[in-house]
Design a protein around this motif. Structure first.
Motif, PDB file in Angstrom:
ATOM      1  N   PRO A 162      -4.247  -7.968   8.037  1.00 24.57           N
ATOM      2  CA  PRO A 162      -4.733  -8.152   9.224  1.00 24.57           C
ATOM      3  C   PRO A 162      -5.151  -9.611   9.895  1.00 24.57           C
ATOM      4  O   PRO A 162      -5.174  -9.655  11.189  1.00 24.57           O
ATOM      5  N   THR A 163      -5.644 -10.348   9.238  1.00 25.68           N
ATOM      6  CA  THR A 163      -6.080 -11.621   9.640  1.00 25.68           C
ATOM      7  C   THR A 163      -5.440 -12.929   8.962  1.00 25.68           C
ATOM      8  O   THR A 163      -4.926 -12.858   8.042  1.00 25.68           O
ATOM      9  N   ALA A 164      -5.368 -14.097   9.790  1.00 22.77           N
ATOM     10  CA  ALA A 164      -5.001 -15.354   9.129  1.00 22.77           C
ATOM     11  C   ALA A 164      -5.888 -15.547   7.904  1.00 22.77           C
ATOM     12  O   ALA A 164      -5.144 -16.321   7.116  1.00 22.77           O
ATOM     13  N   PHE A 165      -7.000 -15.478   7.923  1.00 24.52           N
ATOM     14  CA  PHE A 165      -7.903 -15.850   6.748  1.00 24.52           C
ATOM     15  C   PHE A 165      -7.460 -14.947   5.651  1.00 24.52           C
ATOM     16  O   PHE A 165      -7.314 -15.502   4.479  1.00 24.52           O
ATOM     17  N   ASP A 166      -7.104 -13.608   5.856  1.00 21.48           N
ATOM     18  CA  ASP A 166      -6.293 -12.844   4.813  1.00 21.48           C
ATOM     19  C   ASP A 166      -5.112 -13.607   4.075  1.00 21.48           C
ATOM     20  O   ASP A 166      -4.799 -13.523   3.011  1.00 21.48           O
ATOM     21  N   VAL A 167      -4.335 -14.062   5.052  1.00 24.77           N
ATOM     22  CA  VAL A 167      -3.116 -14.726   4.739  1.00 24.77           C
ATOM     23  C   VAL A 167      -3.443 -15.723   3.785  1.00 24.77           C
ATOM     24  O   VAL A 167      -2.788 -16.294   2.774  1.00 24.77           O
ATOM     25  N   LEU A 168      -4.434 -16.465   4.138  1.00 30.47           N
ATOM     26  CA  LEU A 168      -5.023 -17.785   3.235  1.00 30.47           C
ATOM     27  C   LEU A 168      -5.235 -17.405   1.904  1.00 30.47           C
ATOM     28  O   LEU A 168      -4.836 -18.068   0.911  1.00 30.47           O
ATOM     29  N   ARG A 169      -6.002 -16.234   1.929  1.00 34.38           N
ATOM     30  CA  ARG A 169      -6.664 -15.701   0.604  1.00 34.38           C
ATOM     31  C   ARG A 169      -5.288 -15.501  -0.387  1.00 34.38           C
ATOM     32  O   ARG A 169      -5.277 -15.526  -1.423  1.00 34.38           O
ATOM     33  N   ILE A 170      -4.434 -14.778   0.340  1.00 36.53           N
ATOM     34  CA  ILE A 170      -3.289 -14.226  -0.282  1.00 36.53           C
ATOM     35  C   ILE A 170      -2.355 -15.412  -0.699  1.00 36.53           C
ATOM     36  O   ILE A 170      -1.920 -15.224  -2.150  1.00 36.53           O
ATOM     37  N   SER A 171      -2.372 -16.258   0.103  1.00 37.70           N
ATOM     38  CA  SER A 171      -1.486 -17.422  -0.140  1.00 37.70           C
ATOM     39  C   SER A 171      -2.076 -18.327  -1.620  1.00 37.70           C
ATOM     40  O   SER A 171      -1.403 -18.573  -2.640  1.00 37.70           O
ATOM     41  N   VAL A 172      -3.426 -18.430  -1.650  1.00 39.69           N
ATOM     42  CA  VAL A 172      -4.044 -18.926  -2.904  1.00 39.69           C
ATOM     43  C   VAL A 172      -3.740 -18.017  -4.250  1.00 39.69           C
ATOM     44  O   VAL A 172      -3.513 -18.730  -5.220  1.00 39.69           O
ATOM     45  N   GLU A 173      -4.152 -16.857  -4.074  1.00 41.35           N
ATOM     46  CA  GLU A 173      -3.929 -15.899  -4.932  1.00 41.35           C
ATOM     47  C   GLU A 173      -2.632 -16.066  -5.563  1.00 41.35           C
ATOM     48  O   GLU A 173      -2.313 -16.068  -6.888  1.00 41.35           O
TER      49      GLU A 173
END
Length: 201
Positions: A162-173
């Protein structure tokens, strides 16, 4: 004459023993598998390098994001205990490695789409996906070489991010999980190289 006959028999036995020794000396158990191991390991190293670039945040930010609730429960769970490592068999391990590689590729492609949808750079995800594809193809080839069945894969259904912040979290994980996967797979294949007495380059 008897002395000559005894000497000839003695030397014949020596030659037979020498032949047995040569046949049992260190040789690759399966040269085609050795070739696959040698080909996959460099791609795993490239995968480790590219996976670091899936996100563009500092180590401090990674540490904070890593403490947040993990969302990717569809990713492979890598068993990397000493007891599990000691029980690994080549055919079974290659089959599992193929399944895990395909799963990671599916998730990385999902991340690439999410980055594109939020107008974020996706080159790192594309590069990581390419390395995973190469690894997957090489392992698939090796399974066919040992007459092992190539597992049928069912790709998990993944949601829209849903959000760019979620993309960031997924990228890190995803980056962290790929690091564990890459290091574990390298260790496993190097162990199989030793077991198979593959030649060192």
């Amino acid at each position: 004459m008897k002395l000559f006959h005894d000497s000839a028999s003695f030397f014949l036995h020596l030659l037979l023993l020498a032949g047995l020794f040569v046949r049992s000396s260190s040789r690759p158990v399966n040269t085609s598998l050795c070739s696959v191991f040698a080909s996959v390991i460099p791609h795993l190293e490239k995968l480790l390098n590219s996976s670091k670039k899936l996100h563009d945040v500092s180590e401090e930010e990674v540490a904070v994001l890593s403490t947040m609730e993990h969302r990717l429960d569809t990713l492979p769970q890598i068993e990397h205990t000493a007891s599990h490592f000691g029980s690994m068999k080549v055919n079974e391990s290659l089959s599992q490695l193929y399944v895990d590689t395909q799963s990671f590729k599916h998730h990385v492609d999902w991340l690439k789409t999410a980055k594109h949808n939020h107008s974020l750079p996706s080159q790192s995800a594309e590069g990581t996906s390419t390395h995973l594809l190469h690894i997957s193809n090489l392992i698939k080839t090796s399974l066919k070489q040992v007459s092992a069945e190539v597992p049928e894969l069912v790709a998990p259904s993944l949601p829209v991010v849903p959000t760019a912040f979620d993309v960031l979290r997924i990228s890190v994980e995803l980056s962290e999980r790929l690091r564990v996967f890459g290091n574990w797979s390298k260790r496993l294949l190097k162990s199989f190289q030793r077991q198979s007495r593959c030649p060192r380059h």
